[in-house]
Motif scaffolding. Sequence first.
Motif, PDB file in Angstrom:
ATOM      1  N   ARG A   1       5.458  12.341  -3.462  1.00  0.00           N
ATOM      2  CA  ARG A   1       6.567  11.949  -4.336  1.00  0.00           C
ATOM      3  C   ARG A   1       6.309  12.385  -5.770  1.00  0.00           C
ATOM      4  N   LEU A   2       5.015  12.463  -6.131  1.00  0.00           N
ATOM      5  CA  LEU A   2       4.648  12.953  -7.455  1.00  0.00           C
ATOM      6  C   LEU A   2       4.696  14.472  -7.519  1.00  0.00           C
ATOM      7  N   GLY A   3       4.696  15.127  -6.365  1.00  0.00           N
ATOM      8  CA  GLY A   3       4.776  16.583  -6.343  1.00  0.00           C
ATOM      9  C   GLY A   3       3.446  17.275  -6.110  1.00  0.00           C
ATOM     10  N   VAL A   4       2.461  16.543  -5.565  1.00  0.00           N
ATOM     11  CA  VAL A   4       1.158  17.146  -5.250  1.00  0.00           C
ATOM     12  C   VAL A   4       0.766  16.760  -3.827  1.00  0.00           C
ATOM     13  N   ALA A   5      -0.151  17.534  -3.255  1.00  0.00           N
ATOM     14  CA  ALA A   5      -0.632  17.244  -1.908  1.00  0.00           C
ATOM     15  C   ALA A   5      -1.355  15.901  -1.881  1.00  0.00           C
ATOM     16  N   ALA A   6      -1.304  15.245  -0.741  1.00  0.00           N
ATOM     17  CA  ALA A   6      -1.985  13.957  -0.588  1.00  0.00           C
ATOM     18  C   ALA A   6      -3.492  14.168  -0.670  1.00  0.00           C
ATOM     19  N   GLY A   7      -4.048  13.855  -1.824  1.00  0.00           N
ATOM     20  CA  GLY A   7      -5.481  14.016  -2.051  1.00  0.00           C
ATOM     21  C   GLY A   7      -6.174  12.676  -2.001  1.00  0.00           C
ATOM     22  N   ASP A   8      -7.001  12.395  -3.026  1.00  0.00           N
ATOM     23  CA  ASP A   8      -7.800  11.165  -3.041  1.00  0.00           C
ATOM     24  C   ASP A   8      -8.508  11.023  -1.691  1.00  0.00           C
ATOM     25  N   ALA A   9      -8.364   9.885  -1.032  1.00  0.00           N
ATOM     26  CA  ALA A   9      -9.054   9.690   0.253  1.00  0.00           C
ATOM     27  C   ALA A   9      -8.105   9.794   1.437  1.00  0.00           C
TER      28      ALA A   9
ATOM     29  N   ILE B   1       0.849  -1.185   0.000  1.00  0.00           N
ATOM     30  CA  ILE B   1       0.000   0.000   0.000  1.00  0.00           C
ATOM     31  C   ILE B   1       0.890   1.242   0.000  1.00  0.00           C
ATOM     32  N   VAL B   2       0.673   2.110  -0.991  1.00  0.00           N
ATOM     33  CA  VAL B   2       1.505   3.316  -1.115  1.00  0.00           C
ATOM     34  C   VAL B   2       0.628   4.503  -1.479  1.00  0.00           C
ATOM     35  N   ASP B   3       0.715   5.568  -0.707  1.00  0.00           N
ATOM     36  CA  ASP B   3       0.157   6.844  -1.135  1.00  0.00           C
ATOM     37  C   ASP B   3       1.329   7.701  -1.597  1.00  0.00           C
TER      38      ASP B   3
ATOM     39  N   SER C   1       3.293  -2.782   4.051  1.00  0.00           N
ATOM     40  CA  SER C   1       2.980  -4.177   3.721  1.00  0.00           C
ATOM     41  C   SER C   1       1.619  -4.554   4.281  1.00  0.00           C
ATOM     42  N   GLY C   2       1.092  -5.679   3.807  1.00  0.00           N
ATOM     43  CA  GLY C   2      -0.181  -6.154   4.321  1.00  0.00           C
ATOM     44  C   GLY C   2      -0.143  -6.380   5.823  1.00  0.00           C
ATOM     45  N   GLU C   3       0.919  -6.995   6.314  1.00  0.00           N
ATOM     46  CA  GLU C   3       1.032  -7.278   7.749  1.00  0.00           C
ATOM     47  C   GLU C   3       1.142  -5.996   8.563  1.00  0.00           C
ATOM     48  N   GLU C   4       1.948  -5.047   8.082  1.00  0.00           N
ATOM     49  CA  GLU C   4       2.091  -3.783   8.798  1.00  0.00           C
ATOM     50  C   GLU C   4       0.782  -2.990   8.758  1.00  0.00           C
ATOM     51  N   ALA C   5       0.081  -3.054   7.635  1.00  0.00           N
ATOM     52  CA  ALA C   5      -1.196  -2.353   7.522  1.00  0.00           C
ATOM     53  C   ALA C   5      -2.188  -2.868   8.554  1.00  0.00           C
ATOM     54  N   GLU C   6      -2.208  -4.188   8.766  1.00  0.00           N
ATOM     55  CA  GLU C   6      -3.088  -4.731   9.800  1.00  0.00           C
ATOM     56  C   GLU C   6      -2.613  -4.304  11.183  1.00  0.00           C
ATOM     57  N   ARG C   7      -1.303  -4.313  11.417  1.00  0.00           N
ATOM     58  CA  ARG C   7      -0.764  -3.998  12.736  1.00  0.00           C
ATOM     59  C   ARG C   7      -1.122  -2.579  13.172  1.00  0.00           C
TER      60      ARG C   7
ATOM     61  N   THR D   1       6.088  10.819   3.604  1.00  0.00           N
ATOM     62  CA  THR D   1       7.289  10.138   3.095  1.00  0.00           C
ATOM     63  C   THR D   1       7.015   9.219   1.917  1.00  0.00           C
ATOM     64  N   CYS D   2       5.756   8.831   1.715  1.00  0.00           N
ATOM     65  CA  CYS D   2       5.378   7.884   0.662  1.00  0.00           C
ATOM     66  C   CYS D   2       5.997   6.502   0.863  1.00  0.00           C
ATOM     67  N   LYS D   3       6.317   6.146   2.091  1.00  0.00           N
ATOM     68  CA  LYS D   3       6.849   4.812   2.372  1.00  0.00           C
ATOM     69  C   LYS D   3       5.766   3.766   2.130  1.00  0.00           C
ATOM     70  N   PRO D   4       6.124   2.602   1.590  1.00  0.00           N
ATOM     71  CA  PRO D   4       5.131   1.541   1.375  1.00  0.00           C
ATOM     72  C   PRO D   4       4.752   0.862   2.693  1.00  0.00           C
TER      73      PRO D   4
END
Length: 269
Positions: A143-151, A137-139, A176-182, A171-174
């Motif tokens: 990193r693309l140069g725009v504010a964090a939009g979408d949701a 999962i990455v927002d 993982s599935g396990e970390e996302a649950e944690r 930071t746009c760090k990815p």
Amino acid sequence: MTSRYSAYTRLKIDHPAERVLSITFDEPASLNSIDEATHTELTNVWRTIDADPGVAAVVVTGAGKAFSAGGDFKLVEALTNDPAMRMKTWREAKDLVYNIVNCSKPIVSAINGPAVGAGLVVGLLADISIAGRSAKIVDGHTRLGVAAGDAAVIIWPLLCGMAKAKYYLLTCKPVSGEEAERIGLVSLCVDDDALWETALGTASDLAMGAQSAIRWTKYALNNWLRSAGPAFDASTALEMLGFAGEEAREGLAAHREKRRPNFPADCPV
């Protein structure tokens, strides 16, 4: 598939179980990237589902090795060059989130592999989000140069707290599935080979449950999201404003050239 969904040609729509509708991002060669037409369909389909008496639950996933790689380069380039496209996409970006929030039917996401951009909107706004262990999962907005939009602004702080939300969105760090649950970003993490079965089983259970009770509970809980509407609206507007600037152009060029972006040192803000 009924004629109700005949206009949705960019999304794969099926009925995998009784009263369950599935939506699949179905461009595996591009890791299910989302072009302009797909973005429009993804925005509108939730109203169609909400009005369909034959659907009681929805499950969303991606074909192949990815959930969705987000907006394709052609769409992003159009956003940097065309004010009319920015306004169209801004309206759709807001409608996509609110249409999911206001859809009375419970939504389950099965997040397989990379999940970015508009696809990630659905993945995280789903009422029950289930990630495979290989999920990534990455927002990547900043990193693309725009504010964090979408949701991002409406859902990340509520799910995983402000500290984690700021860390990952800035930071746009990815994740993982396990970390996302944690950290609470998703409901569950399961083995990849059990992902679809778990998600479909969950959707089927919801479809066979007490419909008024389930839908009213979803409606009441989603008032937490509705209360964050002003912050969300500001984030999408700032995202679109960013697409008109030099940072977005450099971010797009860096993505295409697969290099680290060299953003301007001067900040107009």
